[in-house]
Design a protein around this motif. Sequence first.
Motif, PDB file in Angstrom:
ATOM      1  N   GLN A 154     -66.693 -34.111 -14.424  1.00  0.00           N
ATOM      2  CA  GLN A 154     -68.019 -33.489 -14.371  1.00  0.00           C
ATOM      3  C   GLN A 154     -68.935 -34.204 -15.361  1.00  0.00           C
ATOM      4  N   VAL A 155     -70.108 -34.562 -14.897  1.00  0.00           N
ATOM      5  CA  VAL A 155     -71.062 -35.280 -15.728  1.00  0.00           C
ATOM      6  C   VAL A 155     -71.822 -34.296 -16.616  1.00  0.00           C
ATOM      7  N   GLN A 156     -71.874 -34.619 -17.906  1.00  0.00           N
ATOM      8  CA  GLN A 156     -72.675 -33.828 -18.847  1.00  0.00           C
ATOM      9  C   GLN A 156     -73.504 -34.768 -19.694  1.00  0.00           C
ATOM     10  N   LEU A 157     -74.730 -34.357 -19.981  1.00  0.00           N
ATOM     11  CA  LEU A 157     -75.673 -35.171 -20.733  1.00  0.00           C
ATOM     12  C   LEU A 157     -76.313 -34.311 -21.811  1.00  0.00           C
ATOM     13  N   VAL A 158     -76.396 -34.845 -23.031  1.00  0.00           N
ATOM     14  CA  VAL A 158     -77.012 -34.112 -24.133  1.00  0.00           C
ATOM     15  C   VAL A 158     -77.952 -35.052 -24.885  1.00  0.00           C
ATOM     16  N   GLU A 159     -79.243 -34.730 -24.874  1.00  0.00           N
ATOM     17  CA  GLU A 159     -80.232 -35.548 -25.565  1.00  0.00           C
ATOM     18  C   GLU A 159     -80.396 -35.082 -27.012  1.00  0.00           C
ATOM     19  N   SER A 160     -80.771 -36.029 -27.858  1.00  0.00           N
ATOM     20  CA  SER A 160     -81.112 -35.718 -29.247  1.00  0.00           C
ATOM     21  C   SER A 160     -82.036 -36.798 -29.770  1.00  0.00           C
ATOM     22  N   GLY A 161     -82.632 -36.546 -30.922  1.00  0.00           N
ATOM     23  CA  GLY A 161     -83.446 -37.556 -31.573  1.00  0.00           C
ATOM     24  C   GLY A 161     -84.939 -37.363 -31.461  1.00  0.00           C
ATOM     25  N   GLY A 162     -85.363 -36.343 -30.736  1.00  0.00           N
ATOM     26  CA  GLY A 162     -86.791 -36.100 -30.626  1.00  0.00           C
ATOM     27  C   GLY A 162     -87.381 -35.631 -31.940  1.00  0.00           C
TER      28      GLY A 162
ATOM     29  N   GLY B 242     -79.968 -33.727 -18.448  1.00  0.00           N
ATOM     30  CA  GLY B 242     -79.806 -33.074 -19.730  1.00  0.00           C
ATOM     31  C   GLY B 242     -80.863 -31.995 -19.918  1.00  0.00           C
ATOM     32  N   GLN B 243     -80.851 -31.371 -21.090  1.00  0.00           N
ATOM     33  CA  GLN B 243     -81.745 -30.241 -21.338  1.00  0.00           C
ATOM     34  C   GLN B 243     -83.099 -30.682 -21.893  1.00  0.00           C
ATOM     35  N   GLY B 244     -83.205 -31.918 -22.332  1.00  0.00           N
ATOM     36  CA  GLY B 244     -84.472 -32.447 -22.815  1.00  0.00           C
ATOM     37  C   GLY B 244     -84.622 -32.377 -24.321  1.00  0.00           C
ATOM     38  N   THR B 245     -85.448 -33.271 -24.853  1.00  0.00           N
ATOM     39  CA  THR B 245     -85.779 -33.286 -26.267  1.00  0.00           C
ATOM     40  C   THR B 245     -87.273 -33.598 -26.403  1.00  0.00           C
ATOM     41  N   GLN B 246     -87.937 -32.891 -27.304  1.00  0.00           N
ATOM     42  CA  GLN B 246     -89.388 -32.993 -27.407  1.00  0.00           C
ATOM     43  C   GLN B 246     -89.797 -34.149 -28.318  1.00  0.00           C
TER      44      GLN B 246
END
Length: 123
Positions: free
Chosen positions: A1-9, A114-118
Amino acid sequence: QVQLVESGGGSVQAGGSLRLSCGTSGSMYCVAWFRQAPGKEREGVARIYTDGGGSSLRYSDSVKGRFTISRDNAKSTVYLQMNSLKPEDTATYYCAAKTIGWCGLAVYDYIHWGQGTQVTVSS
């Protein structure tokens, strides 16, 4: 299952830099970064192949020469280095992946998100 997590915004002044990270798990063929500003449609900004798809990179005209997409396979992470940021780069940034087929910069090309990063760029 593909999972994506953004960070760094975060928040930065115009002309500054940020590096976004997209931590990935699962098998995928390519990863792209998208962004969506308030009241605007989601747009693709950069794409990279992650598994045997070759080394070609793709950028939207709006970020070409300022943003760089890269990957670290050992860390299962895709990065978006953003330099010379402008107020119009302000948006929520998402990474997206697909497991097979053509990898463009259209939203409909991708089914894993992913859920997004602002990112906020002030003038």
